[in-house]
Design a protein around this motif. Structure first.
Motif, PDB file in Angstrom:
ATOM      1  N   THR B 157       0.832  -1.207   0.000  1.00  0.00           N
ATOM      2  CA  THR B 157       0.000   0.000   0.000  1.00  0.00           C
ATOM      3  C   THR B 157       0.869   1.262   0.000  1.00  0.00           C
ATOM      4  O   THR B 157       0.406   2.324  -0.377  1.00  0.00           O
ATOM      5  N   THR B 160       2.361   3.535  -3.390  1.00  0.00           N
ATOM      6  CA  THR B 160       1.722   4.713  -3.982  1.00  0.00           C
ATOM      7  C   THR B 160       2.535   5.980  -3.760  1.00  0.00           C
ATOM      8  O   THR B 160       2.499   6.889  -4.571  1.00  0.00           O
ATOM      9  N   PHE B 161       3.292   6.043  -2.691  1.00  0.00           N
ATOM     10  CA  PHE B 161       4.055   7.254  -2.403  1.00  0.00           C
ATOM     11  C   PHE B 161       5.053   7.574  -3.512  1.00  0.00           C
ATOM     12  O   PHE B 161       5.374   8.719  -3.762  1.00  0.00           O
ATOM     13  N   GLY B 168      -2.878   1.192  -2.517  1.00  0.00           N
ATOM     14  CA  GLY B 168      -2.465   2.367  -1.763  1.00  0.00           C
ATOM     15  C   GLY B 168      -2.932   3.659  -2.416  1.00  0.00           C
ATOM     16  O   GLY B 168      -3.170   4.660  -1.732  1.00  0.00           O
ATOM     17  N   ASP B 169      -3.092   3.651  -3.750  1.00  0.00           N
ATOM     18  CA  ASP B 169      -3.604   4.837  -4.438  1.00  0.00           C
ATOM     19  C   ASP B 169      -4.926   5.269  -3.814  1.00  0.00           C
ATOM     20  O   ASP B 169      -5.141   6.441  -3.514  1.00  0.00           O
ATOM     21  N   PHE B 170      -5.821   4.302  -3.639  1.00  0.00           N
ATOM     22  CA  PHE B 170      -7.140   4.635  -3.080  1.00  0.00           C
ATOM     23  C   PHE B 170      -7.027   5.043  -1.615  1.00  0.00           C
ATOM     24  O   PHE B 170      -7.695   5.957  -1.159  1.00  0.00           O
ATOM     25  N   ILE B 171      -6.176   4.314  -0.890  1.00  0.00           N
ATOM     26  CA  ILE B 171      -6.045   4.610   0.543  1.00  0.00           C
ATOM     27  C   ILE B 171      -5.541   6.041   0.735  1.00  0.00           C
ATOM     28  O   ILE B 171      -6.085   6.806   1.530  1.00  0.00           O
ATOM     29  N   LEU B 172      -4.530   6.410  -0.066  1.00  0.00           N
ATOM     30  CA  LEU B 172      -3.973   7.747   0.087  1.00  0.00           C
ATOM     31  C   LEU B 172      -4.964   8.811  -0.402  1.00  0.00           C
ATOM     32  O   LEU B 172      -5.079   9.890   0.201  1.00  0.00           O
ATOM     33  N   GLN B 173      -5.696   8.486  -1.451  1.00  0.00           N
ATOM     34  CA  GLN B 173      -6.741   9.424  -1.901  1.00  0.00           C
ATOM     35  C   GLN B 173      -7.763   9.633  -0.791  1.00  0.00           C
ATOM     36  O   GLN B 173      -8.228  10.750  -0.541  1.00  0.00           O
TER      37      GLN B 173
ATOM     38  N   PRO C 236      -2.515  12.501  -4.801  1.00  0.00           N
ATOM     39  CA  PRO C 236      -3.704  11.657  -4.681  1.00  0.00           C
ATOM     40  C   PRO C 236      -5.020  12.433  -4.806  1.00  0.00           C
ATOM     41  O   PRO C 236      -5.952  11.966  -5.465  1.00  0.00           O
ATOM     42  N   GLN C 265       0.134   8.174  -9.753  1.00  0.00           N
ATOM     43  CA  GLN C 265      -0.166   8.822  -8.481  1.00  0.00           C
ATOM     44  C   GLN C 265       1.077   8.775  -7.606  1.00  0.00           C
ATOM     45  O   GLN C 265       1.625   7.702  -7.353  1.00  0.00           O
TER      46      GLN C 265
END
Lengths: 329, 226, 373
Positions: B157, B160-161, B168-173, C236, C265
């Protein structure tokens, strides 16, 4: 008599420092004999044994197996041709009993049917009915049963030589006695050359054709059990084996060795107790005492009287002093 | 519970993004795990045999254990840039310690008597390893893979950073946009994946573990071990 | 062995359970009657604040965590249950004790610089100040100010409309947006918006000089049709839930096109690096980011006024403002001085090669502008 194993000036010095574990050992092991290496712990007996299948390599001298220097053989080939049994058994816990037995035959390329037949045959031989035990796992066996499998596994590829490193030391007394009896029975059938390490004098006396007594890396005496008891090479041997123990000596000698010829003309003694020629003198003596008899009748397997054993003869033998340091016969 | 419905709706609206994230997350996790297994099992075999060297390697690996994967990610950024590969490297580094340590421990844990018997019977180095040591070390080894797998799935996850994609893209969004709905679109699949991996590998571990009398079914499977 | 597998199972179970708790604790799940909205939203923002804190801390300061999701979700769950109660008690405490004014900021340079300016201005006006700068994300700041843990912090109108109020159709007229946001804040949170600064820090897109030259890009209309040949690095938020209102999808609606060859992203701090290092051709840019000119990138004007405005103002607790009415004048003077050029230059002093401390930059500015001595 063929020499199965020859130790030729064998020495082993671990780390090359201090006292050698084995010093200049010369031995000739006769084919088909069960030879026990006996001595206190640290005397080098196990080291000597493990040099035969090259778990250790000697730092001096050479070992011949079947007349060939073992260093001329591939080490894995050598080991596969020698049965190996250890105190901790070392069965493979993830393999069934039959798979454990099949390991060496598989390595030397036996076909499946032969391996299966052999493993069943061996299980029966060591007293574990194949149908019941072949598909068990080691953890489902008692300690004694495990060592029976260990024995079967060592015998699997029909090796000429067996090395047994205190195989019964970790087993309870009753089971040990039974396993010793079984080993003798099996040895009657298979006639392997067996090197057997133990520190248990009783076990040595019971099993051995010959005993090698070791002390501090050297062989002190190499003789039959009876000779070792009756003519110990020195005080160390006498003390180790308890040679002065009369009963122990008697227990090693069969009735046949002391019996007098049967006299057909004599009519007495028909009501005397009977024994077989193989009965040891200790058992014979207790029979005499319990029957308050003066004489035993020795009969063969067909029941024919072949000799007699008077109490006086046993008394006379028991009265002989132990001669320490006697020459080997 | 309405929020699950909303999360589901959101995922359906963003299907393309969702499946892309799924693909990335699975690929990241399993490639990292595969690389770690392929490299660490042999390394573990080596370390289990060589005392001092082994201790050094294992200690280094243990240090790796306490370095957070996010730190590895950010540290790798200047060297490797953005995207899949640096994320993969960070995750692989994360998967290495448990697998290496458990392979080593599993092999060292094999009863010396069993090994002496194997040697005395004339098994070759490879034969001992393949027929005796690895099967016996397998439960511990799989335990390491299990730990690594759950850690990798959870830590993927963080990819994404640095643009590595994944759930992780969704979690960070969700986190940055203050939306638990979007967060769940990423978090639920991660949780489910981790749970499934945990159960599956746990089951496999039990399957290859030393059997207890009476467990006939397991016994047969194990007996087929090479 | 046993313990390890138990821990593994525990980790997985924790993930699953925490997700369930997040679900149960979310206030947006059910419509809330007007009377309870404030408390409920507070709870929500508090929860998310904690969540964001966990993740952001991990990102920024390398906190050890194998699963950001786990930590975040679990924290959310924990905070959610306790938030309403704490809110009530904390609010009363802050109002009752006429203590120091706690000046806070979010965790990026511009916010820290302006927060420090607020603190300096208040001190200059003789108001006792305590600083809690570099606090965290929007959600954390919002939770803290509604709880009374902080008194003042700089916020953007666009952010208030977005992640905080979640307005579905925010006006693009700056004044209209400010009025709407200020009204909602007063009603829902008992917070006051003071005067906004003249600069606009809205979302936008920057491209590398090479790309701008090659495709002759000046405004977003130019970029729309050629996006399909370019790689895009996004924070994000820009492609998240509000993408339709204040992000990529809104661009697609307003301009057409804007389907990038690849959209990556990345962490908000890495957007420009991605373009500078050649990993992307275009990235999300904010109006006052010093990096745009600093890295020689090209800012593309929003010629169709797609993005909501982002104007900065001090957000102050009503009770604090009542206790210290002088706050208003002191801070409005600061806001009046903040133009796009000035704030961009200040930002670059911190995030650019100079690497100056935000506090020093703020103090220097306040002196130069004659706001303090």
């Amino acid at each position: 008599m063929t020499k199965a194993i020859v130790f030729d000036h064998i020495s082993k010095d671990f780390n090359g420092a201090g006292r050698a574990a084995v010093r200049d050992v010369n031995l000739e092991i006769i084919e088909g004999h069960l030879v026990v290496l006996l001595g206190p712990s640290g005397c080098g007996k196990t080291t000597l044994l493990k040099m035969v299948n090259r778990l250790y390599d000697p730092t001096g001298g050479r070992i011949l197996v079947g007349g060939k220097d073992i260093t001329s053989l591939k080490v894995t080939e050598l080991r596969r041709s020698i049965g190996y049994v250890i105190q901790q058994v070392g069965l493979f816990p993830h393999m069934r009993v039959d798979k454990n037995i099949a390991v060496v035959p598989e390595m030397v390329g036996w076909d499946k049917a032969r391996i299966r037949q052999r493993s069943d045959e061996l299980l029966d031989l060591v007293g574990l009915p194949a149908a019941e035990y072949r598909s068990r796992f080691p953890s489902q066996l008692s300690g004694g049963q495990q060592q029976r499998v260990g024995l079967a596994r060592a015998l699997a590829a029909d090796p000429l030589i067996m090395l047994m490193d205190e195989p019964f030391a970790a087993i309870d007394n009753i089971t040990r006695t039974r396993l010793q009896d079984e080993l003798l029975r099996i040895q009657q059938n298979v006639r392997k050359t067996i090197l057997f390490v133990t520190h248990d004098v009783e076990e040595a006396l019971k099993l051995a054709d010959e005993i090698v007594i070791m002390k501090e890396g050297e062989v002190v005496q190499y003789d039959t059990p009876l000779k070792i008891l009756s003519h110990p090479a020195n005080d160390f041997v006498a003390q180790l084996t308890g040679a002065s123990d009369v009963l122990r000596r008697l227990s090693l000698q069969p009735a046949a060795s002391l019996m007098l010829p049967w006299d057909n003309t004599r009519s007495f003694g028909l009501d005397s107790p009977t024994i077989s020629p193989g009965t040891n003198l200790r058992d014979a003596l207790s029979l005499l005492i319990s029957h308050k008899a003066e004489e035993l009748v020795v009969i063969d397997e067909e029941g024919n009287q072949v000799g007699r054993l008077p109490l006086s003869a046993i008394r006379q033998l028991a009265g002989q002093p132990v001669v320490i340091g006697a020459d080997k016969p | 519970m309405d929020i699950f419905q909303k999360a589901l709706d959101y995922a359906q609206e963003h299907q393309e993004q969702f499946w892309k994230a799924t693909g990335e997350h699975l690929t990241l996790s399993f490639v990292a795990l595969a690389i770690a297994i392929v490299s660490c099992v042999p390394l573990g075999i080596l370390t289990s045999r060589f005392g001092t060297v082994a201790r050094i390697v294992i200690n280094i690996a243990s240090i790796g254990r306490v370095v957070p994967s996010i730190a590895v990610l950010l540290a790798l950024y200047p060297v490797l840039g953005l995207g899949f590969v640096p994320a993969l490297i960070a995750l692989t580094l994360l998967a290495i310690p448990p697998i290496l340590i458990n392979t080593d421990a599993g092999l060292r844990g094999v009863d010396p008597a069993t090994l002496e018997a194997a040697r005395g019977m004339g098994m070759t180095w490879f034969g001992r390893l393949w027929q005796v040591e690895l099967p016996l070390a397998l439960p511990v080894l799989i335990g390491g893979i299990r730990t690594a797998c759950v850690e990798v799935i959870a830590s993927a996850t963080l990819a994404t950073f640095i643009g590595g994609g994944g759930y992780g893209d969704f979690i960070l969004q969700g986190l940055t946009g203050n939306s638990n709905i979007v967060l769940l679109v990423g978090a639920v699949p991660v949780a489910v994946l981790a749970f499934v991996a945990e159960l599956a590998l746990g089951g496999l571990q039990r399957l290859v573990s030393p059997k207890v009398p009476g467990t006939t079914r397991l016994r047969r499977v194990v007996a087929r071990q090479p | 062995m046993k313990r390890k597998s138990f821990a593994g199972l525990g980790l997985a179970a924790l993930l699953l359970i925490s997700v369930l708790l997040v679900a149960c604790g979310d206030p947006t799940a059910t419509p809330v009657p007007a009377a309870t909205t404030a408390a409920a939203t507070t709870a929500a923002t508090t929860a998310v604040a904690a969540t964001t804190a966990a993740a952001t801390t991990a990102a920024a300061t390398t906190a050890a965590t194998t699963a950001a999701a786990t930590t975040a979700a679990a924290t959310t769950a924990a905070t959610t249950t306790t938030a309403p109660a704490t809110t009530a008690s904390a609010a009363t405490t802050a109002a009752a004790a006429k203590g120091k004014v706690i000046v806070a900021s979010k965790d990026f340079p511009e916010s820290i610089i302006i927060g420090e300016m607020y603190a300096l201005a208040l001190e200059n006006a003789g108001i006792p100040v305590e600083r809690k700068l570099n606090l965290g994300t929007t959600a954390i700041a919002q939770a803290a100010i509604t709880k009374g843990d902080i008194s003042i912090y700089p916020e953007y109108t666009g952010t208030a409309a977005g992640p905080i109020l979640k307005l579905q159709n925010p006006p693009t007229n700056p004044k209209a947006l400010l009025d709407l946001v200020a009204g909602e804040y007063s009603k829902q949170f008992k917070l006051t918006w003071l005067d906004v600064a003249p600069y606009n820090n809205s979302n936008g897109i920057a491209v590398s000089k090479a790309v701008a030259d090659k495709y002759k890009l000046k405004v977003l209309s130019d970029l729309a049709p050629v996006a399909k040949e370019l790689r895009f690095a996004s924070n994000p938020e820009f492609i998240g839930e509000r993408s339709k209102i204040d992000g990529l999808e809104s661009l697609q609606k307003t301009y057409g096109g804007f389907v990038f060859k690849e959209t990556k992203q990345v962490d908000i701090k890495l957007r420009y690096k991605a373009v500078v290092d050649g990993n992307a051709d275009a990235c999300v840019a904010f109006g006052t980011d010093g990096e745009i000119s600093g890295y020689n990138l090209v800012w593309l004007d929003d010629d169709k006024f797609n993005f909501p405005p982002y104007q900065t103002a001090p957000v102050v607790r009503d009770d604090i403002l009542a206790a210290y009415p002088a706050i208003k004048d002191a801070l409005n003077k600061v806001s009046a001085k903040l133009t796009t050029e000035k704030i961009t230059a200040l930002n670059w002093k911190v995030s650019g090669p100079d690497k100056k401390e935000p506090a020093d930059v703020a103090k220097e500015f306040m002196k130069t502008e004659g706001l303090i001595k």
